[in-house]
Motif scaffolding. Sequence first.
Motif, PDB file in Angstrom:
ATOM      1  N   LEU A   1       0.659  -1.217  -0.022  1.00 12.76           N
ATOM      2  CA  LEU A   1       0.144  -0.329  -0.288  1.00 12.76           C
ATOM      3  C   LEU A   1       0.649   1.370   0.030  1.00 12.76           C
ATOM      4  CD1 LEU A   1      -3.172  -1.241   2.463  1.00 12.76           C
ATOM      5  CD2 LEU A   1      -2.938  -0.873   0.026  1.00 12.76           C
ATOM      6  N   GLU A   2       1.752   1.381   0.362  1.00  9.14           N
ATOM      7  CA  GLU A   2       3.082   2.157   0.745  1.00  9.14           C
ATOM      8  C   GLU A   2       4.624   2.191   0.237  1.00  9.14           C
ATOM      9  OE1 GLU A   2       1.915   4.870   1.374  1.00  9.14           O
ATOM     10  OE2 GLU A   2       0.128   4.790   1.935  1.00  9.14           O
ATOM     11  N   LEU A   3       5.043   2.529  -0.371  1.00 12.09           N
ATOM     12  CA  LEU A   3       6.394   2.804  -0.701  1.00 12.09           C
ATOM     13  C   LEU A   3       7.013   4.228  -1.283  1.00 12.09           C
ATOM     14  CD1 LEU A   3       8.399   0.641  -2.756  1.00 12.09           C
ATOM     15  CD2 LEU A   3       7.431   1.322  -5.345  1.00 12.09           C
ATOM     16  N   THR A   4       8.449   3.793  -0.588  1.00 10.70           N
ATOM     17  CA  THR A   4       9.228   4.979  -0.513  1.00 10.70           C
ATOM     18  C   THR A   4      10.485   4.526  -0.977  1.00 10.70           C
ATOM     19  OG1 THR A   4       9.606   4.265   2.004  1.00 10.70           O
ATOM     20  CG2 THR A   4       7.522   5.661   1.241  1.00 10.70           C
ATOM     21  N   TRP A   5      11.509   5.473  -1.444  1.00  8.77           N
ATOM     22  CA  TRP A   5      12.825   4.760  -1.494  1.00  8.77           C
ATOM     23  C   TRP A   5      14.142   5.706  -1.399  1.00  8.77           C
ATOM     24  CZ3 TRP A   5       8.063   6.002  -4.463  1.00  8.77           C
ATOM     25  CH2 TRP A   5       7.965   7.761  -4.770  1.00  8.77           C
ATOM     26  N   GLY A   6      14.687   5.316  -1.863  1.00  6.18           N
ATOM     27  CA  GLY A   6      15.868   6.139  -0.685  1.00  6.18           C
ATOM     28  C   GLY A   6      16.290   7.366  -2.156  1.00  6.18           C
ATOM     29  N   GLU A   7      16.344   6.993  -3.709  1.00  7.20           N
ATOM     30  CA  GLU A   7      17.120   7.746  -4.495  1.00  7.20           C
ATOM     31  C   GLU A   7      15.761   7.309  -5.247  1.00  7.20           C
ATOM     32  OE1 GLU A   7      21.134   7.312  -5.384  1.00  7.20           O
ATOM     33  OE2 GLU A   7      21.723   7.629  -3.628  1.00  7.20           O
ATOM     34  N   MET A   8      15.625   8.288  -6.360  1.00  6.05           N
ATOM     35  CA  MET A   8      14.810   8.936  -7.675  1.00  6.05           C
ATOM     36  C   MET A   8      15.902   8.321  -8.598  1.00  6.05           C
ATOM     37  SD  MET A   8      11.120   9.792  -9.335  1.00  6.05           S
ATOM     38  CE  MET A   8      10.016   8.540  -8.407  1.00  6.05           C
ATOM     39  N   HIS A   9      15.848   8.010  -9.585  1.00  5.26           N
ATOM     40  CA  HIS A   9      17.165   8.317 -10.685  1.00  5.26           C
ATOM     41  C   HIS A   9      15.916   8.495 -11.745  1.00  5.26           C
ATOM     42  CE1 HIS A   9      20.871   6.283  -9.217  1.00  5.26           C
ATOM     43  NE2 HIS A   9      20.163   6.808  -8.040  1.00  5.26           N
ATOM     44  N   ALA A  10      16.751   8.792 -13.385  1.00  5.25           N
ATOM     45  CA  ALA A  10      15.214   8.748 -14.327  1.00  5.25           C
ATOM     46  C   ALA A  10      16.171   9.156 -15.352  1.00  5.25           C
ATOM     47  CB  ALA A  10      14.034  10.424 -14.422  1.00  5.25           C
ATOM     48  N   THR A  11      14.988   8.914 -16.906  1.00  4.99           N
ATOM     49  CA  THR A  11      15.476   9.015 -18.175  1.00  4.99           C
ATOM     50  C   THR A  11      14.347   9.258 -18.812  1.00  4.99           C
ATOM     51  OG1 THR A  11      15.034   6.832 -19.202  1.00  4.99           O
ATOM     52  CG2 THR A  11      17.060   7.283 -17.933  1.00  4.99           C
ATOM     53  N   SER A  12      14.094  10.015 -19.678  1.00  5.55           N
ATOM     54  CA  SER A  12      13.920  10.385 -20.034  1.00  5.55           C
ATOM     55  C   SER A  12      13.690  10.931 -22.241  1.00  5.55           C
ATOM     56  CB  SER A  12      12.589  11.615 -20.360  1.00  5.55           C
ATOM     57  OG  SER A  12      11.831  12.054 -21.003  1.00  5.55           O
ATOM     58  N   SER A  13      12.193  10.172 -23.246  1.00  7.86           N
ATOM     59  CA  SER A  13      12.510  10.776 -24.171  1.00  7.86           C
ATOM     60  C   SER A  13      11.227  10.803 -25.238  1.00  7.86           C
ATOM     61  CB  SER A  13      12.574   9.281 -25.560  1.00  7.86           C
ATOM     62  OG  SER A  13      11.944   8.146 -24.995  1.00  7.86           O
ATOM     63  N   ALA A  14      10.733  11.871 -23.298  1.00  9.75           N
ATOM     64  CA  ALA A  14       8.886  11.849 -24.071  1.00  9.75           C
ATOM     65  C   ALA A  14       9.647  12.981 -24.811  1.00  9.75           C
ATOM     66  CB  ALA A  14       8.342  12.381 -22.255  1.00  9.75           C
ATOM     67  N   ALA A  15       8.236  14.094 -25.601  1.00  5.41           N
ATOM     68  CA  ALA A  15       7.858  15.365 -26.156  1.00  5.41           C
ATOM     69  C   ALA A  15       8.925  15.268 -26.935  1.00  5.41           C
ATOM     70  CB  ALA A  15       9.008  16.634 -25.081  1.00  5.41           C
ATOM     71  N   GLY A  16       9.386  13.787 -28.149  1.00  9.87           N
ATOM     72  CA  GLY A  16       9.962  13.889 -28.845  1.00  9.87           C
ATOM     73  C   GLY A  16      11.912  13.834 -28.399  1.00  9.87           C
ATOM     74  N   GLY A  17      11.938  13.185 -27.186  1.00 10.17           N
ATOM     75  CA  GLY A  17      13.601  13.608 -27.077  1.00 10.17           C
ATOM     76  C   GLY A  17      14.219  14.216 -26.528  1.00 10.17           C
ATOM     77  N   LEU A  18      15.932  14.670 -27.104  1.00 11.11           N
ATOM     78  CA  LEU A  18      16.133  15.013 -27.852  1.00 11.11           C
ATOM     79  C   LEU A  18      16.943  15.968 -28.347  1.00 11.11           C
ATOM     80  CD1 LEU A  18      18.827  16.465 -25.453  1.00 11.11           C
ATOM     81  CD2 LEU A  18      19.848  14.922 -25.546  1.00 11.11           C
ATOM     82  N   LYS A  19      16.389  17.059 -28.813  1.00 13.32           N
ATOM     83  CA  LYS A  19      16.011  17.153 -30.065  1.00 13.32           C
ATOM     84  C   LYS A  19      17.720  18.210 -30.455  1.00 13.32           C
ATOM     85  CE  LYS A  19      12.635  19.468 -29.944  1.00 13.32           C
ATOM     86  NZ  LYS A  19      11.532  20.778 -30.162  1.00 13.32           N
ATOM     87  N   MET A  20      18.425  17.551 -32.013  1.00 20.97           N
ATOM     88  CA  MET A  20      19.705  18.412 -31.422  1.00 20.97           C
ATOM     89  C   MET A  20      20.122  18.580 -33.026  1.00 20.97           C
ATOM     90  SD  MET A  20      22.295  16.066 -28.858  1.00 20.97           S
ATOM     91  CE  MET A  20      23.727  17.474 -29.529  1.00 20.97           C
ATOM     92  N   THR A  21      20.707  19.698 -33.161  1.00 25.97           N
ATOM     93  CA  THR A  21      21.106  19.915 -34.480  1.00 25.97           C
ATOM     94  C   THR A  21      22.823  20.389 -34.581  1.00 25.97           C
ATOM     95  OG1 THR A  21      21.503  22.486 -34.259  1.00 25.97           O
ATOM     96  CG2 THR A  21      19.381  21.878 -35.320  1.00 25.97           C
ATOM     97  N   VAL A  22      23.159  19.621 -35.934  1.00 27.29           N
ATOM     98  CA  VAL A  22      24.848  19.296 -35.336  1.00 27.29           C
ATOM     99  C   VAL A  22      25.392  19.643 -36.524  1.00 27.29           C
ATOM    100  CG1 VAL A  22      26.697  17.671 -35.891  1.00 27.29           C
ATOM    101  CG2 VAL A  22      24.515  16.960 -34.210  1.00 27.29           C
ATOM    102  N   HIS A  23      26.412  20.850 -36.436  1.00 26.67           N
ATOM    103  CA  HIS A  23      27.240  22.090 -37.721  1.00 26.67           C
ATOM    104  C   HIS A  23      28.583  21.583 -37.288  1.00 26.67           C
ATOM    105  CE1 HIS A  23      22.612  23.639 -37.656  1.00 26.67           C
ATOM    106  NE2 HIS A  23      24.084  23.466 -36.527  1.00 26.67           N
ATOM    107  N   GLY A  24      28.647  21.172 -38.757  1.00 28.85           N
ATOM    108  CA  GLY A  24      30.481  20.879 -39.023  1.00 28.85           C
ATOM    109  C   GLY A  24      31.207  21.098 -39.991  1.00 28.85           C
ATOM    110  N   LEU A  25      31.785  21.131 -40.669  1.00 25.36           N
ATOM    111  CA  LEU A  25      32.796  21.331 -42.014  1.00 25.36           C
ATOM    112  C   LEU A  25      32.446  20.185 -43.160  1.00 25.36           C
ATOM    113  CD1 LEU A  25      34.684  23.899 -42.416  1.00 25.36           C
ATOM    114  CD2 LEU A  25      36.138  22.492 -41.893  1.00 25.36           C
ATOM    115  N   VAL A  26      33.269  19.214 -42.930  1.00 26.33           N
ATOM    116  CA  VAL A  26      33.676  18.195 -43.969  1.00 26.33           C
ATOM    117  C   VAL A  26      32.497  16.845 -43.197  1.00 26.33           C
ATOM    118  CG1 VAL A  26      35.183  16.986 -45.661  1.00 26.33           C
ATOM    119  CG2 VAL A  26      35.655  18.801 -44.626  1.00 26.33           C
TER     120      VAL A  26
END
Length: 450
Positions: free
Chosen positions: A63-88
């Motif tokens: 009925l009850e649940l507690t924890w010492g630490e909470m960690h998280a990962t996410s790919s919600a809302a389209g994930g980590l959107k990036m643009t990449v710009h280089g030379l060649v």
Amino acid sequence: MKVDVLVAEIGSTTTVVNAFTDLHTPDPIFLGQGQAPTTVLEGDVTIGLNNAIEDLKANLGVLELTWGEMHATSSAAGGLKMTVHGLVYDMTVKAAREAALGAGGVIREVTAGRIKERHLKKILKINPNIILLAGGVDYGEEEVILDNAEMLAKLELDVPVIYAGNKAIQEDVKEILEDGGKKVFIVDNVYPNIDEFNILPTRRVIQQVFEEHIVRAPGMSKIKDLIDGPMMPTPGAVMEAAQLLYDHIGDLMVLDVGGATTDVHSVTEGSGEIRDIMISPEPTAKRTVEGDLGVFVNAINLIELIGKEEVEKELGVELDQLLEERKPIPRTKEEIELIQILTREAVNIAVDRHVGQMKDLYGPTGRVKVAEGKDLTRVKWIIGTGGALTRLKAGPEILGNLRRDRGKKLLPPLDAEVLIDHDYIMASMGVMSKRFPEAALKLMLKSMKY
């Protein structure tokens, strides 16, 4: 009931929570899992998280649940959107792109050479979470990179910029971007010398920036307030887990079929003979993300690739009503069978796009054999993770029957063994390994079953 660590994986369609205890002992324990639909569309992802925790409590019979630490990962809302710009493109752009993908980024725009006004308009439209600027080997080209920094400085976006190019002009690039109001992160060059990748420092910084600055999904800022440990992009966490496994069991490939994307992670140096004839270098740890191959959000696209009539023939039912009524977490026999068909196709197409191949080049001395792309011929283990492959009974069969008759493709050998992340914890172990590396490895090895 109190557990050591709770890890939340907030996906595009499903939120999963995993509970672990005894992490400081020789025998860490995975206690159980809860899941619920992700609630981005409801305006707050914490609703889905709380629903998943309630499901976990029901599964644990408490009925009850507690924890010492909470960690998280996410790919919600389209994930980590990036643009990449280089030379060649085949050099610094490729290295920067590999760094971004390996860290869990979803690449929305790539440019080579000078950034132009049309590129800036596209970047504004994309509204990325992070911009990655690279270019030039160390002490090489400077002018184009400085011009690109000037262009990015003009962007009316509050977005962090990572510079991973020619180290001779680091301070100049930093000054230009900061004068434009940008938060700047300087990291070692991703392509310091010809045919040399140095992508791990950039991957680490991308994950750091994500953890510190990315709260774009509705309610994600609340998640950051809830967690005690790190937050990582889910694909980046899977890559961390894959590399941890690689150090222990050897060359491997991981397939993660999700609701919106299908990711392929491979950790292998490949064959020495193939390396000697490679057109350009490949990273040991490589990730490709197929944004059109998801079994829920992008189900229609997969059906079109297979053929609607073929899918209906295999299912024995008409698709229209099934597609209209289906849920993110399949419940009915027909929904499960549809996901199985889509997963099989997603796996085959994603691997086909990930793998390299042999080619024949013709020159003055005649035909020369060369290799291009990722060499998987030394892969010993093919691992399935993610909701689809770990929950479908046919998961092992789908991975065991990867199409391997595609001519000159550098595919895994026929004797590569299939493993399923039975507990569906690879992403959780990737993020948890930052604090509990030994426990994360032991838990993953327990989870890996045929």
